[in-house]
Scaffold this active site. Structure first.
Site, PDB file in Angstrom:
ATOM      1  N   ARG A   1      37.513  64.645   9.113  1.00  0.00           N
ATOM      2  CA  ARG A   1      38.632  63.787   9.134  1.00  0.00           C
ATOM      3  C   ARG A   1      38.631  63.073  10.547  1.00  0.00           C
ATOM      4  O   ARG A   1      39.044  63.483  11.610  1.00  0.00           O
ATOM      5  CB  ARG A   1      39.942  64.570   9.195  1.00  0.00           C
ATOM      6  CG  ARG A   1      40.276  65.198   7.818  1.00  0.00           C
ATOM      7  CD  ARG A   1      41.574  66.206   7.746  1.00  0.00           C
ATOM      8  NE  ARG A   1      41.284  67.077   6.679  1.00  0.00           N
ATOM      9  CZ  ARG A   1      41.393  66.730   5.300  1.00  0.00           C
ATOM     10  NH1 ARG A   1      41.703  65.522   5.001  1.00  0.00           N
ATOM     11  NH2 ARG A   1      41.408  67.597   4.337  1.00  0.00           N
TER      12      ARG A   1
ATOM     13  N   CYS B   1      44.102  65.607   1.875  1.00  0.00           N
ATOM     14  CA  CYS B   1      43.697  64.277   1.879  1.00  0.00           C
ATOM     15  C   CYS B   1      44.985  63.348   1.192  1.00  0.00           C
ATOM     16  O   CYS B   1      45.254  62.085   1.681  1.00  0.00           O
ATOM     17  CB  CYS B   1      42.441  63.855   1.283  1.00  0.00           C
ATOM     18  SG  CYS B   1      41.086  64.819   1.932  1.00  0.00           S
TER      19      CYS B   1
HETATM   20  C1  BEZ Z   1      41.861  68.665   1.127  1.00  0.00           C
HETATM   21  O1  BEZ Z   1      42.718  69.429   0.565  1.00  0.00           O
HETATM   22  O2  BEZ Z   1      42.132  67.520   1.432  1.00  0.00           O
HETATM   23  C2  BEZ Z   1      40.713  69.314   1.460  1.00  0.00           C
HETATM   24  C3  BEZ Z   1      40.377  70.539   1.733  1.00  0.00           C
HETATM   25  C4  BEZ Z   1      39.348  71.295   2.037  1.00  0.00           C
HETATM   26  C5  BEZ Z   1      38.133  70.389   2.140  1.00  0.00           C
HETATM   27  C6  BEZ Z   1      38.073  69.078   1.641  1.00  0.00           C
HETATM   28  C7  BEZ Z   1      39.318  68.527   1.359  1.00  0.00           C
END
Ligand code: BEZ
Length: 223
Positions: A134, A57
């Site tokens: 996302r 993110c």
């Molecule tokens: C992330 O790295 O943004 C992420 C990865 C897995 C679940 C939620 C966020």
């Protein structure tokens, strides 16, 4: 079999292409907004991320921030969202700014009650019951949803593709054309196929087009 038994049914709405973007009020990092009043006469790209202070993110939000000028140039406002509090958003924005100098200069919705996530199909419980997937919604100045992307938690999006489709939608509207596979700015566009015999005859005579056949023809487009 166990996976099937764990399947979670929901009644959350799932907006579709062509729908009017559902309206809502929300708290954001830039204050309270009513979505229908936000970014009047502009395009809006609204996107969700699973959680603040997570690695993928952080790369994505930084991507939106560093390429914001390209969205501005396309008359487009950005707005992010996650199921986190305003305090978490502010702390994350400040943390990324301190670490990298990148500043998330667009509103991020604090959807702690999941109201907007559920309204926009961003909460997909078979992926996560607590984090938004996302998602990216492309909303035109008439507040119509024009394109939707949904990505899972573990795969980051592609900023070139987000900008490419935004520009493609705008070029399509402006020039009444369709855009072929892998179209990029500057490439030829597809002119709509003829719908009458007169149009067909006209198409056959037209020497300005790049024609594969009468129903597949391309032309240069100039801004
Ligand atoms: C992330 O790295 O943004 C992420 C990865 C897995 C679940 C939620 C966020």
């Amino acid at each position: 079999m166990e996976e099937l038994n764990n399947f979670k049914e929901t009644t959350y709405s799932m907006p579709r292409i062509g729908d009017v973007a559902p309206d809502f009020e929300a708290l954001t990092t830039k204050g309270k907004i009513r979505f229908s009043e936000y970014a009047k006469e502009k395009w809006v790209v609204m996107f969700s991320h699973p959680a603040d202070f997570t690695p993928v993110c952080t790369t994505e939000m930084s991507g939106f921030a560093t390429r914001k000028a390209e969205f501005d140039a396309l008359n487009t406002e950005l707005i992010g969202l996650s199921i986190d509090s305003i305090h978490s958003h502010l702390a994350w924005v400040q943390n990324v700014r301190e670490n990298t100098g990148v500043y998330f200069d667009f509103p991020i919705i604090a959807d702690i009650d999941m109201k907007v996530s559920k309204l926009y199909g961003m909460l997909q419980p078979n992926e996560s019951e607590t984090a938004a997937v996302r998602a990216v919604f492309f909303i035109d100045p008439n507040k119509k949803i024009r394109l939707i992307m949904y990505y899972p938690l573990n795969v980051g999006r592609n900023m070139n593709e987000i900008l490419r489709v935004l520009e493609a939608l705008q070029v399509s509207d402006k020039h009444k054309v369709a855009l072929p596979l892998d179209w990029n700015k500057g490439d030829k566009a597809i002119v709509p196929p003829p719908k009458t015999l007169d149009e067909l005859n006209e198409r056959l005579q037209d020497t300005t087009l790049e024609k594969v056949d009468w129903y597949l023809a391309k032309k240069e487009i100039y801004n």
